[in-house]
Design an enzyme around this catalytic site. Structure first.
Site, short mmCIF file in Angstrom:
data_model
loop_
_atom_site.label_atom_id
_atom_site.label_comp_id
_atom_site.label_asym_id
_atom_site.label_seq_id
_atom_site.Cartn_x
_atom_site.Cartn_y
_atom_site.Cartn_z
N CYS A 184 31.80 38.76 34.18
CA CYS A 184 31.05 38.77 35.38
C CYS A 184 30.20 40.16 35.64
CB CYS A 184 31.77 38.54 36.61
SG CYS A 184 31.09 38.30 38.11
N ASP A 234 38.26 20.60 32.71
CA ASP A 234 36.72 20.76 32.21
C ASP A 234 36.96 20.20 31.03
OD1 ASP A 234 34.10 21.94 32.31
OD2 ASP A 234 35.11 22.89 30.52
N CYS A 240 31.30 32.83 38.94
CA CYS A 240 32.51 33.51 38.63
C CYS A 240 33.67 32.65 39.56
CB CYS A 240 32.26 34.96 39.06
SG CYS A 240 33.83 35.83 39.01
N GLU A 264 34.85 16.89 36.69
CA GLU A 264 33.19 16.82 36.83
C GLU A 264 32.75 15.40 36.65
OE1 GLU A 264 29.62 19.72 35.63
OE2 GLU A 264 31.39 19.82 34.67
N ASP A 288 35.43 27.74 29.47
CA ASP A 288 36.12 26.35 29.82
C ASP A 288 36.98 26.66 30.90
OD1 ASP A 288 34.42 25.48 28.03
OD2 ASP A 288 35.86 25.33 26.33
N CYS A 338 35.06 36.08 42.26
CA CYS A 338 34.29 36.78 43.09
C CYS A 338 33.09 35.57 43.85
CB CYS A 338 33.66 37.86 42.95
SG CYS A 338 32.25 37.72 41.56
N CYS A 373 31.87 41.65 39.42
CA CYS A 373 33.36 42.19 39.67
C CYS A 373 33.92 42.52 38.21
CB CYS A 373 34.42 40.98 40.10
SG CYS A 373 34.34 39.70 39.25
#
Length: 409
Positions: free
Chosen positions: A353, A198, A334, A282, A363, A337, A356
């Site tokens: 989150c 990232d 997330c 990305e 990052d 999950c 969960c």
């Protein structure tokens, strides 16, 4: 795979004059060819062929009083200038038709002697070579001293001599690399992990294993000196010798920043390729981000250059390189999950989150989602991948008397 190896040149005073003459002659032939094509377009006539332009702008022009000084440089340099015009128009028309990938390419423009970059190209027909003393012998220029930093992997097919805005000279060789030798330089891919990356501004890169790589901010660190040099340049009288000295000072300061950034990208990209069997990143919209208020920081990071290095090195050393779509919500999902928690402003660096209860570093979580979105977490292939051939700018070949087995002195 065909690559370019660039080395610094140290031409003497007379050789600098000869190179300037070659740059000027190639520029004149290029501009004459563009003018001929534009004249034919305005008159509604057919575009002159490459052979007709060569005969009119080189062969016949040398016989006349206005262009007889074209005979003072190698004819190959002039022919390559015409080939550059043909390539520029081919790219322009392909871009208009939508047949060319990437951003829109404009029509060829006239070159100026004040352009930041000047270049000439010598192919096999020019009979250039590397001498036993390690100097670059160029026709009608002489033996130019080269700062060899590494051994060429094979006999080059062509060489391009470049002068940048800082007044430095470089020789760029097109060489063919050996796939077997490339694979021997890197550890076996079997057993190596896969990684998601990232890219950001707070940290240049955050890896899916939690590693954070600081952003060097080369431009920001040199900004004070650059501002001072730019102010001195703005106070000089135009067309004066002092202004040219100040311009060179500014150009050299920018060149130091660009060189440091390029070296950082090379070292980091090589490390990523060496230590991993597969790399996922990305696909960032760098041009769009560069138009925001963070534009200077985006340019300073140089993400596009880093991704290009990762891509060609992965292909060269038989690694897997995957680009994840830019619309993948890597910062909203997330990684534990898989619940999408919605967009978050940039100042939110950690979040919990709601499903969960996992506390995420923004990052690090995005890097793990990049890896999962690329399928590397489950389906990473451990088989060897042979790199495909990538064509260089020109396809000329020929022996130039270069020692490639040992280091050239």
């Amino acid at each position: 795979m065909q690559l370019r190896y660039a080395f610094r040149l140290d031409p003497g005073p007379g050789q600098r004059v000869a190179l300037a003459r070659a740059f000027g002659c190639a520029r004149v032939v290029y501009n004459d060819a563009v003018a001929a094509r534009e004249r034919a377009r305005r008159e509604g006539a057919a575009f002159p062929s490459a052979g007709a332009l060569s005969k009119m702008l080189i062969t016949e022009a040398k016989q006349g009083p206005e262009r007889q000084w074209l005979s003072e440089v190698s004819a190959v340099v002039l022919q390559q200038a015409l080939r550059d015009v043909e390539r520029a128009y081919t790219n322009f028309f392909a871009s208009l038709k939508g047949a060319r990938q990437g951003s829109r390419v404009g029509a060829p423009r006239f070159k100026s002697k004040r352009d930041a970059r000047q270049a000439i190209r010598f192919t096999a027909n020019a009979r250039w070579k590397i001498t036993k003393a390690g100097r670059l012998l160029l026709p009608k220029i002489g033996e130019v001293k080269v700062r060899w930093s590494r051994t060429l992997p094979s006999v080059p097919s062509s060489v391009t001599v470049i002068r940048d805005a800082a007044g430095r000279f470089f020789a760029s060789f097109v060489v063919e690399t050996d796939p077997d030798a490339d694979l021997a330089r890197m550890p076996d891919a079997d057993g190596l992990p896969s990684v998601g990356i990232d890219l950001g501004l707070t940290h240049f890169a955050v890896l899916s294993d939690g590693t954070k790589i600081d952003n060097p901010r080369f431009l920001r660190r040199a900004e004070k000196k650059l501002k001072k040099a730019q102010r001195e340049l703005s106070r000089k009288q135009k067309r004066s010798k002092n202004r040219e000295k100040a311009r060179l000072k500014v150009a050299r300061a920018h060149a130091r920043v660009a060189d440091a950034r390029r070296e950082f990208h090379h070292q980091l990209s090589t490390q990523m390729i060496r230590e991993n069997q597969a790399v996922a990143v990305e696909d960032l919209a760098v041009k769009g981000l560069a138009r925001t208020r963070l534009g200077k920081s985006v340019h300073d990071a140089g993400w596009a250059q880093f991704l290009a290095m990762l891509e060609y090195k992965a292909q060269r050393y038989a690694r897997v390189f995957v680009k994840v779509g830019r619309f993948e919500p890597t910062s909203q999902v997330c990684s534990v999950c898989g619940v999408k928690d919605g967009p978050k402003p940039l100042h939110v660096r950690t979040w919990t989150c709601t499903h969960c209860g996992t506390v995420h570093d923004r990052d690090h979580n995005a890097a793990k989602n990049v890896k999962q979105a690329a399928g590397l977490a489950v389906t990473a292939c451990r088989a060897q991948v042979r790199p495909e051939l990538v064509p260089a700018q020109r396809e000329e070949a020929g022996s130039r008397g270069i020692l490639t087995g040992t280091r050239v002195a």
